[in-house]
Design a protein around this motif. Sequence first.
Motif, PDB file in Angstrom:
ATOM      1  N   PHE A  70      -7.100 -12.935  -6.594  1.00 53.49           N
ATOM      2  CA  PHE A  70      -7.902 -13.414  -5.559  1.00 53.49           C
ATOM      3  C   PHE A  70      -7.129 -14.642  -4.973  1.00 53.49           C
ATOM      4  CE2 PHE A  70     -11.556 -15.705  -3.253  1.00 53.49           C
ATOM      5  CZ  PHE A  70     -11.634 -14.774  -2.420  1.00 53.49           C
ATOM      6  N   SER A  73      -4.104 -13.379  -2.868  1.00 53.27           N
ATOM      7  CA  SER A  73      -4.449 -12.897  -1.896  1.00 53.27           C
ATOM      8  C   SER A  73      -4.884 -13.808  -0.774  1.00 53.27           C
ATOM      9  CB  SER A  73      -5.547 -11.738  -2.031  1.00 53.27           C
ATOM     10  OG  SER A  73      -6.364 -11.200  -0.864  1.00 53.27           O
ATOM     11  N   TYR A  77      -3.127 -15.171   3.239  1.00 55.70           N
ATOM     12  CA  TYR A  77      -3.900 -15.329   4.334  1.00 55.70           C
ATOM     13  C   TYR A  77      -3.452 -17.019   4.682  1.00 55.70           C
ATOM     14  CZ  TYR A  77      -6.621 -11.083   4.271  1.00 55.70           C
ATOM     15  OH  TYR A  77      -6.871  -9.764   4.265  1.00 55.70           O
ATOM     16  N   VAL A 115      -0.588  -8.346   2.915  1.00 54.46           N
ATOM     17  CA  VAL A 115      -1.742  -8.474   2.505  1.00 54.46           C
ATOM     18  C   VAL A 115      -2.565  -7.345   2.321  1.00 54.46           C
ATOM     19  CG1 VAL A 115      -4.180  -9.559   3.104  1.00 54.46           C
ATOM     20  CG2 VAL A 115      -1.938 -10.810   3.161  1.00 54.46           C
ATOM     21  N   GLU A 116      -2.336  -6.182   3.211  1.00 55.50           N
ATOM     22  CA  GLU A 116      -3.081  -4.999   3.077  1.00 55.50           C
ATOM     23  C   GLU A 116      -2.422  -4.147   2.113  1.00 55.50           C
ATOM     24  OE1 GLU A 116      -5.970  -2.345   4.311  1.00 55.50           O
ATOM     25  OE2 GLU A 116      -5.679  -4.510   4.749  1.00 55.50           O
ATOM     26  N   TYR A 118      -1.067  -5.421  -0.591  1.00 59.79           N
ATOM     27  CA  TYR A 118      -1.349  -6.035  -1.883  1.00 59.79           C
ATOM     28  C   TYR A 118      -3.056  -5.862  -2.022  1.00 59.79           C
ATOM     29  CZ  TYR A 118      -2.810  -9.975  -5.136  1.00 59.79           C
ATOM     30  OH  TYR A 118      -3.042 -10.275  -6.289  1.00 59.79           O
ATOM     31  N   SER A 119      -3.739  -5.537  -0.905  1.00 61.22           N
ATOM     32  CA  SER A 119      -4.995  -5.287  -1.352  1.00 61.22           C
ATOM     33  C   SER A 119      -5.260  -3.608  -1.922  1.00 61.22           C
ATOM     34  CB  SER A 119      -5.773  -5.191   0.105  1.00 61.22           C
ATOM     35  OG  SER A 119      -7.024  -4.321  -0.252  1.00 61.22           O
ATOM     36  N   TYR A 120      -4.308  -2.848  -1.406  1.00 61.65           N
ATOM     37  CA  TYR A 120      -4.168  -1.495  -2.107  1.00 61.65           C
ATOM     38  C   TYR A 120      -3.984  -1.487  -3.615  1.00 61.65           C
ATOM     39  CZ  TYR A 120      -4.530   0.145   2.917  1.00 61.65           C
ATOM     40  OH  TYR A 120      -5.096   0.689   4.118  1.00 61.65           O
ATOM     41  N   SER A 122      -3.882  -3.977  -5.710  1.00 61.53           N
ATOM     42  CA  SER A 122      -4.801  -4.698  -6.435  1.00 61.53           C
ATOM     43  C   SER A 122      -5.951  -4.009  -6.867  1.00 61.53           C
ATOM     44  CB  SER A 122      -5.206  -6.017  -6.044  1.00 61.53           C
ATOM     45  OG  SER A 122      -5.936  -5.878  -4.764  1.00 61.53           O
ATOM     46  N   ARG A 123      -6.533  -3.159  -5.933  1.00 60.77           N
ATOM     47  CA  ARG A 123      -7.642  -2.056  -6.182  1.00 60.77           C
ATOM     48  C   ARG A 123      -7.059  -1.124  -7.200  1.00 60.77           C
ATOM     49  NH1 ARG A 123     -11.735  -1.798  -2.207  1.00 60.77           N
ATOM     50  NH2 ARG A 123     -11.662  -3.385  -0.871  1.00 60.77           N
ATOM     51  N   VAL A 137     -10.510   2.413   0.273  1.00 64.96           N
ATOM     52  CA  VAL A 137     -10.155   1.774   1.591  1.00 64.96           C
ATOM     53  C   VAL A 137      -9.750   3.003   2.423  1.00 64.96           C
ATOM     54  CG1 VAL A 137      -9.049   0.135   2.897  1.00 64.96           C
ATOM     55  CG2 VAL A 137      -9.842  -0.249   0.506  1.00 64.96           C
TER      56      VAL A 137
END
Length: 173
Positions: A70, A73, A77, A115-116, A118-120, A122-123, A137
């Motif tokens: 987190f 992430s 940002y 960031v997007e 990375y979100s995918y 990490s999920r 997502v």
Amino acid sequence: MRFLGPRSISSLLKTALDVVYYGLFAMIVAVGIAALCLLSVPTLAAEVMARMKMVAQINGTQQAILMLAFAVSLSGYLLIMRWTRQVFRTLAEGDVFHPDNTLRLRWIGFGLAGVELYSYASRALAEAILKMPVEPVYGMRAVTAWFSVLVVFVLAEVFKEGARLRAEANLTI
């Protein structure tokens, strides 16, 4: 009210971005310290989860890893916010088509895309490694995220053209 220059809406937004930037920095430090506390005091995680009445199958080390992910992430940002602050600084100074704004906007676009992605990732890792059920997502959130990336790249090209026209105008007598 004016939109550009000193004492304008852009200078007000630059001040708001400064506040968010330093708040985000403080949040990253707090999350990092909390993760280190979880790693150094393993019983702390169990105690925190018991007090919060959380029933999860993850241990303190896994919680610390999630917190550090987190923080990474949030660091993405923070970089995006840094470049945005630089763009708004030039707007607050009244220099709209500053040549560096094109590169800054491109970096903002790459940052948003990173960031997007990375979100995918990490999920997917949280689901695979920690066996955590993660909401997929898709839908409007994904469309909005990728649309904003494209809009920022288009704005970068608009600023590039504006900087070119300004340089051309400066050469005319």
